[in-house]
Design a protein around this motif. Sequence first.
Motif, PDB file in Angstrom:
ATOM      1  N   ARG A  45      22.430 -27.105   4.278  1.00  0.00           N
ATOM      2  CA  ARG A  45      21.180 -27.649   4.582  1.00  0.00           C
ATOM      3  C   ARG A  45      20.844 -28.819   4.100  1.00  0.00           C
ATOM      4  N   MET A  46      21.686 -29.516   3.321  1.00  0.00           N
ATOM      5  CA  MET A  46      21.592 -31.155   2.873  1.00  0.00           C
ATOM      6  C   MET A  46      22.107 -31.838   4.041  1.00  0.00           C
ATOM      7  N   SER A  47      21.159 -32.824   4.145  1.00  0.00           N
ATOM      8  CA  SER A  47      21.651 -33.896   5.369  1.00  0.00           C
ATOM      9  C   SER A  47      21.817 -35.360   4.846  1.00  0.00           C
ATOM     10  N   GLY A  48      21.510 -35.542   3.432  1.00  0.00           N
ATOM     11  CA  GLY A  48      21.881 -36.743   2.914  1.00  0.00           C
ATOM     12  C   GLY A  48      21.437 -36.637   1.639  1.00  0.00           C
ATOM     13  N   GLY A  49      22.000 -37.849   0.739  1.00  0.00           N
ATOM     14  CA  GLY A  49      21.717 -37.762  -0.449  1.00  0.00           C
ATOM     15  C   GLY A  49      21.919 -39.002  -0.978  1.00  0.00           C
ATOM     16  N   VAL A  50      21.138 -39.480  -2.160  1.00  0.00           N
ATOM     17  CA  VAL A  50      21.330 -40.846  -3.022  1.00  0.00           C
ATOM     18  C   VAL A  50      21.234 -40.424  -4.365  1.00  0.00           C
ATOM     19  N   VAL A  51      22.172 -41.224  -5.188  1.00  0.00           N
ATOM     20  CA  VAL A  51      22.072 -40.989  -6.832  1.00  0.00           C
ATOM     21  C   VAL A  51      21.329 -42.155  -7.361  1.00  0.00           C
ATOM     22  N   LEU A  52      20.430 -41.803  -7.924  1.00  0.00           N
ATOM     23  CA  LEU A  52      19.322 -42.348  -8.373  1.00  0.00           C
ATOM     24  C   LEU A  52      19.749 -43.090  -9.676  1.00  0.00           C
TER      25      LEU A  52
END
Length: 78
Positions: A45-52
């Motif tokens: 259900r995750m469509s994207g992500g960014v490591v902060l």
Amino acid sequence: DYSDGDGQASERIIWPISIAYMDDVRIVAAHCELRNDFRHFRTDRMSGGVVLAEPIPESRQVLRKRWEQRQRADGCIV
């Protein structure tokens, strides 16, 4: 970016603790800033992500210990 079971999209900042592999899905256990609580997120259900760039505001060991205590209190682990 995450969508719940009804397809409702949201953006979450999470502090990952663990990944669990089930028969049908993978789950990320994490502290969710939006809910200010621990949640379990399905990776499908995750469509994207960014490591902060900002670090998690507490040590990994403290975060995991708090998650484990919560799981015990909720009857999920013994």
